[in-house]
Design an enzyme around this catalytic site. Structure first.
Site, PDB file in Angstrom:
ATOM      1  N   GLY A 226       0.826  -1.210   0.000  1.00 36.38           N
ATOM      2  CA  GLY A 226       0.000   0.000   0.000  1.00 36.38           C
ATOM      3  C   GLY A 226       0.853   1.249   0.000  1.00 36.38           C
ATOM      4  O   GLY A 226       2.007   1.228  -0.433  1.00 36.38           O
ATOM      5  N   SER A 227       0.304   2.324   0.501  1.00 37.59           N
ATOM      6  CA  SER A 227       0.978   3.615   0.436  1.00 37.59           C
ATOM      7  C   SER A 227       2.162   3.671   1.391  1.00 37.59           C
ATOM      8  O   SER A 227       2.166   3.044   2.456  1.00 37.59           O
ATOM      9  CB  SER A 227       0.001   4.745   0.782  1.00 37.59           C
ATOM     10  OG  SER A 227      -0.275   4.771   2.168  1.00 37.59           O
ATOM     11  N   GLU A 247       5.691  -3.044   0.672  1.00 45.23           N
ATOM     12  CA  GLU A 247       5.765  -2.766  -0.767  1.00 45.23           C
ATOM     13  C   GLU A 247       4.959  -1.507  -1.043  1.00 45.23           C
ATOM     14  O   GLU A 247       3.740  -1.499  -0.912  1.00 45.23           O
ATOM     15  CB  GLU A 247       5.221  -3.948  -1.572  1.00 45.23           C
ATOM     16  CG  GLU A 247       5.372  -3.775  -3.078  1.00 45.23           C
ATOM     17  CD  GLU A 247       4.772  -4.925  -3.843  1.00 45.23           C
ATOM     18  OE1 GLU A 247       3.985  -4.668  -4.774  1.00 45.23           O
ATOM     19  OE2 GLU A 247       5.079  -6.083  -3.512  1.00 45.23           O
ATOM     20  N   CYS A 281       2.633  -0.062  -9.089  1.00 41.68           N
ATOM     21  CA  CYS A 281       3.712   0.554  -8.310  1.00 41.68           C
ATOM     22  C   CYS A 281       5.000   0.760  -9.107  1.00 41.68           C
ATOM     23  O   CYS A 281       5.841   1.575  -8.719  1.00 41.68           O
ATOM     24  CB  CYS A 281       3.996  -0.248  -7.046  1.00 41.68           C
ATOM     25  SG  CYS A 281       4.502  -1.947  -7.352  1.00 41.68           S
ATOM     26  N   GLU A 376       4.809   9.843  -7.199  1.00 42.76           N
ATOM     27  CA  GLU A 376       4.124   8.779  -7.929  1.00 42.76           C
ATOM     28  C   GLU A 376       2.723   9.233  -8.295  1.00 42.76           C
ATOM     29  O   GLU A 376       1.886   9.484  -7.424  1.00 42.76           O
ATOM     30  CB  GLU A 376       4.048   7.512  -7.072  1.00 42.76           C
ATOM     31  CG  GLU A 376       3.381   6.352  -7.791  1.00 42.76           C
ATOM     32  CD  GLU A 376       3.233   5.123  -6.903  1.00 42.76           C
ATOM     33  OE1 GLU A 376       3.259   4.010  -7.444  1.00 42.76           O
ATOM     34  OE2 GLU A 376       3.092   5.284  -5.676  1.00 42.76           O
TER      35      GLU A 376
END
Length: 477
Positions: A226-227, A247, A281, A376
């Protein structure tokens, strides 16, 4: 199609409505749990792990995973339909994700054969004389897996599959936007023979309850996708002794030299940039192209992006579906407008199509201080920047808080090796896009992009303790 899910053995705290990100229609409901439900799940996992004589034998785990893969193949259309409905990824891409997930389950089973302990050398000096030592792997303990929305089938497999293969009881909390796929997968695991207590899916009523789940002292391993904001905060609050893998995301760079085969590279860049509307991602976000080819590359990329079909993810010919929520469209639109105001040239896209759809967008030479250049974007936007020297391109590619996967496109081996050596990345792809992945390779974010190493065999190892036995015997002298 409508899916309704309850949590077996737990009192529900409320009902979460799962809505299609494309139409807004309710496609399913999931019962949520409160702190009491989390306590019950944790106690079940911890008690199960404490009873070593009731651990699942490796042969049984292998058989469960083998049957699981078969069941996923048999229920493919149901799994695809649920994932498309709740996540908005186009049908063809979701079909490919399911095939990966099935292969991932098989990979987990293979780990039981290929991954093992090792002999520790002894009898090398007087102190180690008469001794034989080897290691054996044991399950680390209860695993909590917190997942993201963008790959609701494959990410869950990457988190719960290695845990089951390793012999760990696991509690999985899918993203609240895409919980249906996870519950369906767990149902299939149970049909394959896994006792219910060994894999418990749940959705928490709020983030406070989710944090209590992740940071409880009974958790041996936290798998978080996640974030970065949430992941690093959770890591700072983990109980002493809890291991973790995080991650997060990145702003993946691609360096394109002027000798690159653009005809071959353009389809790869299009796929890497706009797959799942850029909600990946390691999605291609920043392309540094040598100045003589930069504008041509940008215009050809824009032409290809303009031909992609945007719309209903359930249609077989859709290339780009919706963003996961309207707020994401608003954010992307704001970032693009900021870049345009600072001088970027928009070659295609750049204006929202609806509350949930944003077109594939190509920006040429946005300012390096723009958010599209430094953060991002997690959307269907790619930026092309001209560069003069390879060192300049590498310096700009490295100039973010993120480091995950990167790419270089060239026909020159020296250029490729120089870029590989100097790029800050855990993986560098040569003549491929940054989102390339097979699920048995290492997958790791550096700097703010993550912590630990993903990839099924690597996660399998992380979810085990290596325990040594030393024999001392006169017969060994």
């Amino acid at each position: 199609m409508h899916f309704s899910v309850k949590v077996p053995g737990a009192d529900q705290a409320g009902i979460l409505e799962v809505k299609s990100p494309y139409s807004g229609d309710v496609v399913g409901t999931v019962a949520s749990v409160d702190s009491a439900g989390v306590e019950q799940a944790l106690n079940t996992s911890f008690s199960l792990y404490q009873k070593r004589n009731q651990w699942l034998p490796a042969a049984r785990r292998a058989a469960i995973l083998e049957r699981m893969a078969t069941l996923m193949e048999q229920r493919a259309e149901q799994l695809i339909a649920a994932a498309v409905a709740e996540g908005g990824k186009p049908y063809r891409d979701t079909q490919a994700e399911l095939m990966r997930a099935i292969d991932g389950v098989k990979n987990c089973r293979e780990c039981l054969r290929s991954e093992s302990g090792r002999e520790v050398p002894m009898q090398l000096n007087a102190a180690s004389a008469g001794r034989l030592a080897f290691t054996h792997r044991e399950p680390i303990g209860p695993v909590v897996a917190i997942s993201a929305f963008n790959h609701p089938l494959n990410l869950i497999v990457h988190q719960i599959g290695p845990a089951i293969a390793a012999g760990c009881p696991v509690i999985v909390k899918p993203a609240e936007k895409t919980p249906l796929s996870a519950f369906l997968l767990v149902d299939l695991l149970r049909e394959a023979g896994l006792p219910e207590a060994w894999c418990q899916p749940l959705v928490t009523e709020n983030l406070t309850v989710a944090e209590a789940l992740a940071t409880d002292s009974r958790v041996a391993f936290l798998s978080f996708i996640g974030s970065a904001e949430v992941g690093w905060r959770l890591r700072s609050k983990l109980a002493p002794g809890t291991r973790c893998a995080l991650e997060h995301g990145g702003a993946a760079p691609v360096i394109v030299a002027d000798d690159a085969d653009l005809d071959a590279m353009l389809p790869l860049l299009l796929k890497g940039a706009f797959y799942h509307a850029g909600q990946v991602c390691v999605s291609v976000q920043r392309i540094f192209a040598q100045r003589p080819i930069a504008r041509d590359l940008a215009e050809r990329l824009a032409h290809g992006a303009g031909e992609l079909r945007v719309g209903d993810p359930a249609n077989a010919d859709t290339d780009v579906g919706p963003l996961i929520r309207p707020e994401a469209v608003e954010r992307i639109d704001a970032w693009v407008n900021q870049a345009l105001e600072a001088g970027a040239d928009c070659l295609t896209g750049g204006k929202r199509m609806s509350e949930v759809l944003y077109p594939p967008t190509v920006l040429f030479d946005p300012d390096t201080a723009s958010r599209v250049s430094r953060e991002e974007i997690f959307g269907p936007v790619v930026c092309i920047y001209p560069y003069d020297t390879l060192d300049e391109a590498i310096s700009r590619a490295n100039d973010t808080p993120f480091a995950f996967q990167a790419a270089v496109m060239t026909r020159d081996i020296d250029t490729a090796l120089y870029a590989y050596h100097h790029l800050q990345a855990s993986s560098v792809m040569l003549n491929d896009h940054t989102a390339f992945r097979v699920d048995w390779m290492p997958f790791a974010g550096l700097k703010q992009s993550g912590y630990g190493v993903g990839g099924i065999p690597y996660t399998f190892r992380e979810m085990q303790n290596e325990k040594m036995l030393v024999f001392h015997s006169a017969a060994l002298r």
